[in-house]
Design a protein around this motif. Structure first.
Motif, mmCIF file in Angstrom:
data_model
loop_
_atom_site.group_PDB
_atom_site.id
_atom_site.type_symbol
_atom_site.label_atom_id
_atom_site.label_comp_id
_atom_site.label_asym_id
_atom_site.label_seq_id
_atom_site.Cartn_x
_atom_site.Cartn_y
_atom_site.Cartn_z
ATOM 1 N N THR A 1 -54.685 -51.368 -22.050
ATOM 2 C CA THR A 1 -55.178 -53.155 -22.992
ATOM 3 C C THR A 1 -54.579 -53.019 -23.450
ATOM 4 N N GLY A 2 -53.293 -52.653 -24.256
ATOM 5 C CA GLY A 2 -52.464 -52.728 -25.094
ATOM 6 C C GLY A 2 -53.622 -53.355 -26.351
ATOM 7 N N TYR A 3 -54.746 -52.625 -26.860
ATOM 8 C CA TYR A 3 -55.327 -52.587 -28.107
ATOM 9 C C TYR A 3 -54.549 -51.657 -28.646
ATOM 10 N N ASP A 4 -54.573 -52.019 -30.604
ATOM 11 C CA ASP A 4 -53.766 -51.177 -31.041
ATOM 12 C C ASP A 4 -54.987 -50.281 -31.386
ATOM 13 N N TYR A 5 -55.820 -50.662 -31.274
ATOM 14 C CA TYR A 5 -56.483 -48.902 -31.677
ATOM 15 C C TYR A 5 -57.470 -48.988 -30.817
#
Length: 261
Positions: free
Chosen positions: A185-189
């Protein structure tokens, strides 16, 4: 940006083994443990000046025995509202079907993600995008993570999911997924719930973590329990620390009796 991540509060869930303790002070402490732990979570969130609170499912333990359970949760969220701290919440397997929970009027600072599909909430003031999806029923066996939207460019992106990542030994296989499903997803966290043990997946700039439950409920849930304080900056690895919120802590002691008759 500083966020607090907690899950599996199981508010007012009775701790096991209370009947053996009688009606003493210890039994009373344990009966109130989940409420006191939630109070500690609220205090922590306010004390560190958090930009938001992430709650990754199982706030309740199912249908309530007493409406006061929900009222207590609303009071704690109301305190965060007074401090202008937003709360982002997904429902898990234990609180998915609670009709009382669904009809509860929460303060306007609380966002409860829907169950039909993954949704996104953007907080423009701090360049934060939170993505999440609740359970529609208790037994969610599909991989929800695969349908989460991609990260929004130029923002800190955080995901919320109640899941059994890669099997999660000892836990029911609800919303199973892989670490790759989360990191793509490319989420940071990615703030996870369901597993009652603190665990971190991944390294570098994309990290997913279980906070573990807020309060151990029986001897197998030993050691410190609490929430994760997560420091996030675009393009940098999250800095994560566990902050205990429990008021009663289980421990296993190994006693050497070899020298005893």
């Amino acid at each position: 940006m500083r966020l607090v991540h907690a899950a599996d509060v199981h508010l007012d869930s009775p701790l096991r083994g209370l009947s053996r303790l009688g009606d003493g002070a210890l039994a009373d402490l344990l009966r109130q443990a989940t409420r006191r732990a939630l109070e500690n979570l609220t205090e922590l969130t306010v004390a560190i000046g958090a930009d938001g609170l992430l709650l990754a499912g199982d706030i309740y333990d199912g249908e309530w025995r007493d409406y006061g359970t929900g009222r207590f949760f609303v009071e704690q969220m109301g305190r965060l509202h007074d401090e202008q701290i937003p709360v982002f919440l997904v429902r898990g397997n234990h609180d998915a079907q609670s009709e009382i929970a669904r009809s509860l009027s929460l303060p306007p600072n609380v966002t409860v993600f829907g169950a039909d599909e993954a949704g996104t909430v953007v907080v423009d003031e701090i360049d934060l995008a939170v993505h999440g999806q609740s359970y529609a029923t208790r037994d969610v066996e599909t991989n929800l993570a695969r349908a989460y939207p991609d990260a929004i460019g130029g923002m800190v992106n955080v995901g919320l999911l109640h899941t059994a990542v890669e099997g999660a030994e000892g836990h029911a296989l609800y919303a199973p997924c892989t670490v790759d499903d989360l990191t793509r997803t490319g989420y940071d966290y990615f703030a996870l719930g369901h597993v009652h043990t603190h665990r971190i997946f991944g390294d570098g700039e994309r990290v997913a973590a279980f906070s573990g439950n807020l309060q151990g409920r029986h001897p197998r849930e030993s050691g410190p329990k609490g929430a994760l304080v997560v420091e996030l900056e675009p393009g940098r690895a999250p800095v994560i620390r566990l902050e205990p919120c429990d008021v009663a802590r289980w421990a296993s002691l190994r006693i050497d009796v070899a020298a005893c008759r």
